[in-house]
Design an enzyme around this catalytic site. Structure first.
Site, PDB file in Angstrom:
ATOM      1  N   LYS A 189      24.418  47.333  49.963  1.00  0.00           N
ATOM      2  CA  LYS A 189      23.549  48.447  50.382  1.00  0.00           C
ATOM      3  C   LYS A 189      22.729  48.978  49.198  1.00  0.00           C
ATOM      4  CE  LYS A 189      27.030  50.883  51.653  1.00  0.00           C
ATOM      5  NZ  LYS A 189      28.062  49.922  51.221  1.00  0.00           N
ATOM      6  N   THR A 190      23.414  49.275  48.089  1.00  0.00           N
ATOM      7  CA  THR A 190      22.718  49.842  46.929  1.00  0.00           C
ATOM      8  C   THR A 190      21.744  48.829  46.333  1.00  0.00           C
ATOM      9  OG1 THR A 190      24.661  51.201  46.448  1.00  0.00           O
ATOM     10  CG2 THR A 190      23.044  50.937  44.681  1.00  0.00           C
TER      11      THR A 190
ATOM     12  N   ASP B 275      22.427  57.577  46.889  1.00  0.00           N
ATOM     13  CA  ASP B 275      23.466  56.550  46.948  1.00  0.00           C
ATOM     14  C   ASP B 275      24.817  57.169  47.280  1.00  0.00           C
ATOM     15  OD1 ASP B 275      24.346  53.909  46.766  1.00  0.00           O
ATOM     16  OD2 ASP B 275      25.010  54.188  44.694  1.00  0.00           O
ATOM     17  N   ASP B 276      25.554  56.494  48.177  1.00  0.00           N
ATOM     18  CA  ASP B 276      26.939  56.868  48.478  1.00  0.00           C
ATOM     19  C   ASP B 276      27.025  58.310  48.992  1.00  0.00           C
ATOM     20  OD1 ASP B 276      29.569  56.372  48.787  1.00  0.00           O
ATOM     21  OD2 ASP B 276      30.029  56.051  46.668  1.00  0.00           O
TER      22      ASP B 276
ATOM     23  N   LYS C 195      13.889  66.247  55.617  1.00  0.00           N
ATOM     24  CA  LYS C 195      12.861  66.513  56.625  1.00  0.00           C
ATOM     25  C   LYS C 195      11.658  67.263  56.059  1.00  0.00           C
ATOM     26  CE  LYS C 195      16.112  66.610  60.516  1.00  0.00           C
ATOM     27  NZ  LYS C 195      16.652  67.406  61.637  1.00  0.00           N
TER      28      LYS C 195
ATOM     29  N   LYS D 112      29.252  41.376  47.485  1.00  0.00           N
ATOM     30  CA  LYS D 112      29.657  41.839  46.160  1.00  0.00           C
ATOM     31  C   LYS D 112      31.093  41.431  45.849  1.00  0.00           C
ATOM     32  CE  LYS D 112      29.823  46.071  43.372  1.00  0.00           C
ATOM     33  NZ  LYS D 112      29.567  47.551  43.388  1.00  0.00           N
TER      34      LYS D 112
END
Length: 751
Positions: free
Chosen positions: A535-536, A589-590, A617, A717
């Site tokens: 994801k990262t 992240d995370d 937003k 990973k």
């Protein structure tokens, strides 16, 4: 009559004017014999060019042969002394156009401090009668006897139908007058005469300001345009002058430089520059008195001269230090509140002045009391933002001008290329870049093994490579967080199958929507998946390859030890920074770690959750675009906390399936190396190679390894980590390979 003599050039020695009375005629004088050579035998006077200025020349027998008699004013403006030689040439008839309008600075001929008021209409009559047919150039001075008072009229500007350096004064010429700087002479103008508040020869580039053309246009239109017109015109419009402006923007963009240089382009009083904290004083009432003292000179002059008084500029640097929101500080003294009250009363109180301009500067506009920034006070708000490419070119030319003028800049230096590679650099950072490039150039001439060895200064030149090296050393504050992206892309990005390629293309689609769409300047994408599924790395790849000038990754590690309030403030600042760039990508992240989520309880920080929901937003300012990429390993938690609903789209990274593991082990995947240094540059460094196959004892062992790994349900990973741990050295230096038994042992330990 214009002189009609031949335009021959001769050299003459400088002599003094024959008499004091003749000195006031503003003519130059020559010997009878020299006058014949200039054509003075046919006419009474001719126009001659002396060192760039044109004067009317007449004959006088008291002037020596081969000499030209000049008064003190003429010698001073030509920068010559008695006995010096000057080239003298006749200016032909018709070669100088008539002036349509001329502006003159009025002062005493000698240093005097006693004030005098001069009527502009009377002065115009005298100028037209005594200076008719003279040729005027900017910087040239004329002596005028104004009813017993010797005045010096210095040409500030000359206007004709075409752009020329000099023009002749005629009966039809329109004359405007303004007092010279620091002069005690006051010109009382006619009701229709415009005011000259700007110096005629100022230049933004010469003042060291580049990339702020639009900002200066806004400042002039709002703060200075009304002050050019006569007071009665403004009175008829029923408006008052702008009394204050606020310059705000990121550090290093030129706010203080603009304010400091405004004084150089205005005629009149020098601006008062004060740093915000200098106002504050520990003694009761002293801070307020310091504010009152800043306005004292303006008050005294306004009392004496009214609307004819000069403009007084007061500049507050770091104004947020003294003008915080009232009631926001709880130190028990209330000093900040009373300082704000005192400043408000001086700018827009009962006895408000109309001859002041207060300029405040800050990079924290949100901290300033809202009453101070409403109309009638600091009403003009000008954002001094990061320069665009054209602006960066201007700034680079300013800071390399000395190198170029002294032939120290090599021909291979391409400022356009450097400007293209300095996205999100502020003016101060570009100046630092030029200093760093010069340091690399100097370093080439120094032998550190023998520091005392003489250096060859003639070999010091700045090359394009020096600027390229400087780009790696001087990085923008509003650029890319290099270390975070290097860690996220360690080892490169692996395209391990069609599913990952589809996700990458989807991410690129969202990025292009933000970059080019007219309706969607803000997009937020949540990337979810099991831990270790990339994801990262995916978010980092989309950011680095984008070429966006602002790319920032916000990680939970940056907030270790922070309170909830400090963490919310840090997140708000990250979004605020992203809104200052034309195109930005912000990675959160995370998310579950960022909100302090714990499954036991469950527990989380509601303040941080609400902050994230609000910030994702917030639409960027007009002309700015932002793509938000957030990652999470617990999409169920994000859904339960209503965070998932706050994002426009969701991308899912999956654990590897059988085909993807087989492709990876057989070396059929593409690995892409991305450099964080390339982010924001048009020449992004993207290198793609095919991965090397993992070596096994044989084909059967490879197939068994694929079957075993598929059952483990690993992400990319963790799979790569397991394969690296399972490698063994082959016999007799035969390279590394993966033994099946060792792979099983590793899996037992890590599963």
């Amino acid at each position: 009559m214009w002189g009609v003599g031949k335009a021959s050039g001769v050299r003459m020695n400088v002599a003094s004017c024959p008499s004091q009375d003749l000195a006031k005629t503003n003519r130059v004088f020559v010997n009878i014999g020299d006058g014949e050579g200039l054509g003075l035998g046919k006419v009474a006077e001719v126009h001659v060019d002396l060192g760039g200025y044109v004067y009317l020349a007449k004959v006088d027998s008291r002037v020596g042969a081969h000499c030209v008699g000049l008064n003190a004013v003429q010698r001073r403006e030509l920068r010559v002394a008695l006995g010096d030689e000057l080239p003298v040439s006749v200016v032909r008839s018709g070669s100088v156009r008539p002036a349509s309008a001329v502006t003159m600075e009025v002062d005493y001929t000698t240093k005097r401090t006693d004030p005098i008021e001069i009527d502009a209409m009377q002065l115009t009559e005298l100028v037209k009668s005594r200076l008719a047919n003279f040729v005027a150039s900017p910087g040239q001075g004329f002596v005028l006897d104004f009813f017993g008072t010797n005045l010096l009229l210095k040409i500030a500007s000359v206007m004709t139908e075409e752009v020329v350096k000099r023009a002749s004064l005629q009966e039809s010429t329109e004359f405007s007058f303004m007092k010279a700087p620091s002069s005690a002479v006051r010109v009382k103008g006619s009701q229709t005469q415009k005011r000259e508040i700007f110096k005629a020869d100022f230049s933004f580039e010469r003042m060291g300001i580049g990339g702020l053309d639009k900002e200066f246009s806004d400042i002039f239109r709002r703060a200075f345009a009304s002050r050019v017109f006569p007071a009665d015109t403004i009175k008829k419009l029923g408006i008052s002058h702008v009394k204050g402006m606020l310059l705000f923007g990121p550090p290093g963009t030129g706010k203080t430089l603009i304010a400091r240089q405004i004084g150089k382009m205005l005629n009149g009083k020098e601006p008062k520059v004060v740093n915000g904290p200098e106002i504050l004083n520990k003694y009761v009432g002293q801070s307020e008195e310091n504010v009152r003292n800043l306005f004292k000179d303006a008050e005294d002059e306004y009392t004496q001269r009214g609307e004819e008084s000069e403009l007084h500029i007061i500049i507050f640097d770091e104004i947020d230090a003294i003008c915080k929101q009232r009631g926001s500080t709880r130190d028990g003294t209330g000093v900040h509140d009373t300082v704000v009250n005192q400043l408000l009363s001086k700018i827009d109180g009962v006895n408000a002045l109309n001859n002041i301009l207060v300029i405040g500067m800050t990079n924290r506009k949100d901290m300033i009391d809202e009453a101070l920034v409403r109309p009638g006070r600091l009403e003009v708000h000008v954002e001094i933002s990061l320069p665009d490419e054209h602006g960066r070119q201007q700034i680079l030319r300013i800071h390399t001008a000395s190198m170029r003028d002294n032939s120290l800049l090599e021909r291979d230096v391409n400022l356009d290329e450097i400007a293209g590679r300095t996205k999100n650099y502020s003016g101060a950072e570009i100046e630092g870049l030029c200093k760093s490039a010069a340091a690399f150039a100097l370093n080439r001439q120094i032998d550190f093994r023998d520091i005392h060895k003489a250096v060859d200064v003639k070999q010091v030149t700045v090359r394009q490579d020096d600027f390229r090296n400087a780009l790696t050393e001087v990085t923008p504050a509003f650029g890319i967080g290099r270390d975070d992206f290097e860690n996220a892309l360690l080892g490169g990005f692996i395209h391990h199958g069609a599913r990952m390629q589809d996700i990458v293309e989807a991410g690129r689609g969202f990025r292009q929507e933000v970059q080019y769409s007219q309706r969607n300047p803000l997009m937020s994408v949540l990337i979810e998946g099991k831990s270790g599924t990339g994801k990262t790395a995916l978010a980092a790849k989309l950011a680095v390859e984008s070429g966006f000038p602002f790319v920032r990754m916000v990680t939970p590690s940056q907030f270790v030890g922070y309170s909830e309030e400090a963490k919310c403030a840090g997140l708000a600042k990250a979004f605020d920074d992203a809104h200052k760039s034309p195109n930005s990508i912000l990675i959160l992240d995370d998310l579950e770690r960022m909100i302090n989520y714990a499954p036991i309880g469950p527990r989380y920080s509601n303040s941080v959750v609400q902050t994230i929901l609000v910030l994702v937003k917030v639409v960027p300012p007009k002309g700015r675009r932002l793509l938000i990429l957030a990652t999470t390993s617990s999409v169920e938690t994000m859904e339960a906390l209503d965070i998932k609903a706050g994002f426009n789209a969701v991308l899912s990274t999956k654990c590897l399936d059988y085909d993807e593991i087989d492709m990876l082990l057989n070396g059929q995947c593409e690995i892409e190396t991305l450099s964080p240094l390339s982010a924001g540059n048009s020449d992004a460094s993207l290198v793609s190679n095919v991965m090397s196959a993992f070596q096994f004892e044989g084909p059967a062992e490879r197939k068994q390894a694929v079957d075993i790994l598929k059952s483990m349900n690993f992400g990319i990973k963790k799979l790569l980590m397991v394969l690296e741990m399972a490698k063994m050295d082959g016999p007799q230096g035969g390279g590394q390979y993966i033994q099946l038994m060792r792979l099983k042992d590793v899996l037992r330990n890590v599963s």
